[in-house]
Enzyme design. Structure first.
Site, PDB file in Angstrom:
ATOM      1  N   GLN A 174      11.500  -1.604 -26.572  1.00 11.50           N
ATOM      2  CA  GLN A 174      12.078  -1.585 -27.919  1.00 11.50           C
ATOM      3  C   GLN A 174      12.851  -0.296 -28.199  1.00 11.50           C
ATOM      4  O   GLN A 174      13.664  -0.255 -29.136  1.00 11.50           O
ATOM      5  CB  GLN A 174      10.990  -1.810 -28.975  1.00 11.50           C
ATOM      6  N   CYS A 176       8.772  -3.739 -33.099  1.00 10.33           N
ATOM      7  CA  CYS A 176       7.761  -4.389 -32.264  1.00 10.33           C
ATOM      8  C   CYS A 176       7.532  -5.821 -32.701  1.00 10.33           C
ATOM      9  O   CYS A 176       7.273  -6.700 -31.889  1.00 10.33           O
ATOM     10  CB  CYS A 176       6.452  -3.610 -32.366  1.00 10.33           C
ATOM     11  N   HIS A 194       1.186  -2.156 -35.366  1.00 13.02           N
ATOM     12  CA  HIS A 194       1.973  -2.441 -34.174  1.00 13.02           C
ATOM     13  C   HIS A 194       1.763  -3.912 -33.804  1.00 13.02           C
ATOM     14  O   HIS A 194       0.810  -4.538 -34.283  1.00 13.02           O
ATOM     15  CB  HIS A 194       1.539  -1.517 -33.025  1.00 13.02           C
ATOM     16  N   ASN A 197       3.177  -5.528 -23.971  1.00 10.63           N
ATOM     17  CA  ASN A 197       3.709  -4.587 -24.960  1.00 10.63           C
ATOM     18  C   ASN A 197       5.232  -4.491 -24.786  1.00 10.63           C
ATOM     19  O   ASN A 197       5.798  -5.110 -23.877  1.00 10.63           O
ATOM     20  CB  ASN A 197       3.037  -3.218 -24.783  1.00 10.63           C
TER      21      ASN A 197
END
Ligand SMILES: *[C@@H]1O[C@H](CO)[C@@H](O)[C@H](O)[C@H]1NC(C)=O
Length: 353
Positions: free
Chosen positions: A155, A161, A298, A319
């Site tokens: 990102q 996110c 997150h 992630n």
């Protein structure tokens, strides 16, 4: 460049609005010279140099380098202290975030906007896997092995996110439904899904992104609407080509890891967590087991679950901090904890349909 102007402005805004006490102080040259006299300090300066080379980091001048060394030192000490504790099931590492303050990190690298009224967003809604018996679920699941997960993305210093989490879940659904794995566009969400909740690089919510996809009938591909990592205006022509279809979303019943397992057995699921804890930010491998609050800030994506060699059960999460973070860009987090789950992972999971 280490910091973009946007990054600086965001960091300043955050510092001003909420955490003004935490700004690191800049050491004067004299103090630094004194500090460098100590052996530990020299070793730390060397470690910082090595880390800079490893991460291709360059600073604009010596004052900035000195300031970053102090932040690096503080983080490295916390990381070393954590790793020195026996019995920890995961390790920390001085990754790319090691020279950032907590405020800088939070402002640029997270971006989950928890809904104001948590209670109003879930419960009572349809959960299509409610009658699925976990006895029928495989002992372990890895959607990567089923070809339903694209490569790890990054990102950058844009707090979106939420877009990466929603896109990874939509990519999985599309593969399961059509047999095709297509990388989808986070930038379309950043640019076009702007409302009072979703604010591009300033944060957002996956459920809102799924609703946006449902209204538009889907999402463009990564290749037709590539990621830029900054807020931009919506490119309607690029967004018009639908590479995957999404009709809506459902929330997994809250604080219920059995329900989450039922969902993840069927498709990748968006998960909100606390991503600012030391234990998560500097995660370097193993099964992450607590040391984080359950305040959500997150978002990541659950793409499987399993049991480690030592018997600890874990969730496998993708992630969006690049492949150098964690285990090749993934994190394993303890599974089967009562209540909100480790780092709050069971609080608000959801998936597209
Ligand atoms: C689950 O089972 C109950 C009882 O048979 C039924 O009423 C309900 O519609 C089922 N739920 C789903 C999502 O199929």
């Amino acid at each position: 460049m280490v910091v973009s102007l946007r990054f600086i402005l965001t960091a300043i805004a955050v510092v001003i609005s909420a955490w003004c006490a935490a700004a690191p102080r800049v050491l004067a040259g004299r103090e630094l010279a004194a500090a460098a006299a100590g052996g530990d300090d020299a070793a730390m300066a060397l470690r910082h140099e090595k880390w800079m080379a490893e991460h291709g980091r360059a600073y604009k001048d010596e004052a900035e380098k000195a300031r970053r060394l102090e932040i690096f030192r503080a983080n490295a000490k916390l990381i070393d202290a954590f790793n020195a504790v026996e019995g920890n099931t995961h390790r920390l590492t001085t990754n790319r975030f090691a020279d950032l303050t907590d405020d800088e990190f939070r402002a640029a690298w997270t971006g989950y906007r928890a809904p104001a009224a948590l209670a109003a967003t879930s419960g009572g809604g349809r959960f299509r896997y409610e009658n699925f018996s976990l006895a029928d679920a495989p002992q372990s699941m890895d959607w990567r092995a089923m070809g339903a997960v694209t490569g790890v993305k990054d990102q950058g210093d844009c707090g979106c996110c939420w877009a990466f989490s929603a896109v990874a879940a939509a990519e999985g659904l599309n593969k399961i439904q059509t047999g095709r794995l297509v990388s989808l566009s986070e930038q379309e969400l950043v640019d076009c899904n702007v409302d009072d909740v979703n604010q591009g690089c300033e944060g957002g919510l996956m459920d809102d992104a799924f609703q946006f996809m449902a209204r538009r009938g889907g999402l463009a591909s990564e290749s037709s609407y590539p990621y830029r990592g900054v807020d931009g205006s919506c490119r309607s022509s690029a967004a018009a080509a639908r590479a995957a279809t999404v009709r809506g979303h459902e929330d997994v019943p809250r604080n219920n890891e059995a329900a989450l397992a039922a969902a993840v057995a069927h498709q990748p699921v968006s998960v909100a967590i606390n991503g600012e804890a030391l234990a998560f930010k500097f995660y370097g491998g193993g099964v992450l087991d607590g040391d984080c609050s359950t305040e959500l800030n997150h978002a990541i994506t659950a793409v499987g679950y399993g049991t480690a060699g030592d018997g600890s059960k874990y969730w496998l999460m993708k992630n969006s901090w690049g492949a150098s973070w964690g285990e090749g860009g993934y994190v394993r987090i303890r599974r089967g904890v009562r209540g909100e789950g480790v780092c709050g992972l069971a609080k608000l999971p959801s998936y597209p349909v």
